[in-house]
Design a protein around this motif. Structure first.
Motif, PDB file in Angstrom:
ATOM      1  N   ASP A  68      45.179  57.940  -8.182  1.00  6.66           N
ATOM      2  CA  ASP A  68      46.065  59.083  -8.368  1.00  6.66           C
ATOM      3  C   ASP A  68      47.268  58.658  -9.193  1.00  6.66           C
ATOM      4  OD1 ASP A  68      44.418  60.697  -6.881  1.00  6.66           O
ATOM      5  OD2 ASP A  68      45.599  60.526  -5.043  1.00  6.66           O
ATOM      6  N   ILE A  69      47.641  59.517 -10.125  1.00  8.02           N
ATOM      7  CA  ILE A  69      48.841  59.290 -10.928  1.00  8.02           C
ATOM      8  C   ILE A  69      49.634  60.588 -10.941  1.00  8.02           C
ATOM      9  CG2 ILE A  69      47.608  59.797 -13.072  1.00  8.02           C
ATOM     10  CD1 ILE A  69      49.628  57.873 -14.443  1.00  8.02           C
ATOM     11  N   VAL A  70      50.947  60.468 -10.799  1.00  5.67           N
ATOM     12  CA  VAL A  70      51.824  61.631 -10.853  1.00  5.67           C
ATOM     13  C   VAL A  70      52.598  61.555 -12.164  1.00  5.67           C
ATOM     14  CG1 VAL A  70      53.781  62.805  -9.781  1.00  5.67           C
ATOM     15  CG2 VAL A  70      52.006  61.776  -8.351  1.00  5.67           C
ATOM     16  N   VAL A  71      52.563  62.660 -12.907  1.00  7.32           N
ATOM     17  CA  VAL A  71      53.215  62.743 -14.209  1.00  7.32           C
ATOM     18  C   VAL A  71      54.307  63.802 -14.129  1.00  7.32           C
ATOM     19  CG1 VAL A  71      52.873  63.263 -16.663  1.00  7.32           C
ATOM     20  CG2 VAL A  71      51.071  62.089 -15.374  1.00  7.32           C
ATOM     21  N   GLU A  72      55.517  63.430 -14.540  1.00  6.85           N
ATOM     22  CA  GLU A  72      56.609  64.397 -14.587  1.00  6.85           C
ATOM     23  C   GLU A  72      56.354  65.367 -15.737  1.00  6.85           C
ATOM     24  OE1 GLU A  72      60.600  62.828 -14.635  1.00  6.85           O
ATOM     25  OE2 GLU A  72      59.873  61.008 -13.644  1.00  6.85           O
ATOM     26  N   GLY A  73      56.462  66.648 -15.446  1.00  7.19           N
ATOM     27  CA  GLY A  73      56.178  67.662 -16.444  1.00  7.19           C
ATOM     28  C   GLY A  73      57.036  67.561 -17.689  1.00  7.19           C
TER      29      GLY A  73
END
Length: 88
Positions: A68-73
């Motif tokens: 899982d990777i979280v990307v800032e919009g």
């Protein structure tokens, strides 16, 4: 090939995503497949229909290679063509 390291340089259409943080608490947890993308919006096909969500107001979770990777919009709020490297 999309990897955790280069995801922000790729097109997001066709990827599954989930909103994990947002300035709009009503969309946190919204998930589905990205159908279309513009400079500032994702159109997401969810189990309850299609929704258009501003990229910059949320953090987006993607699963790539079982990670899982979280990307800032705000980091991806560009036209796909520009983000992918279409401009020299």
């Amino acid at each position: 090939m999309i990897t955790v390291d280069n995801i922000t340089s790729h097109e997001f259409i066709g990827l599954n995503t989930e909103i994990v943080q947002s300035t709009n608490p009503q969309v946190i947890g919204l998930n589905g497949r990205i159908e279309n993308e513009t400079k500032s919006m994702f159109r997401i096909n969810t189990e309850n229909g299609t929704r258009s969500i501003a990229k910059s107001t949320s953090s987006w979770k993607f699963s790539i290679d079982n990670k899982d990777i979280v990307v800032e919009g705000a980091k991806i709020a560009k036209r796909p063509f520009d983000r992918i490297g279409g401009k020299a």
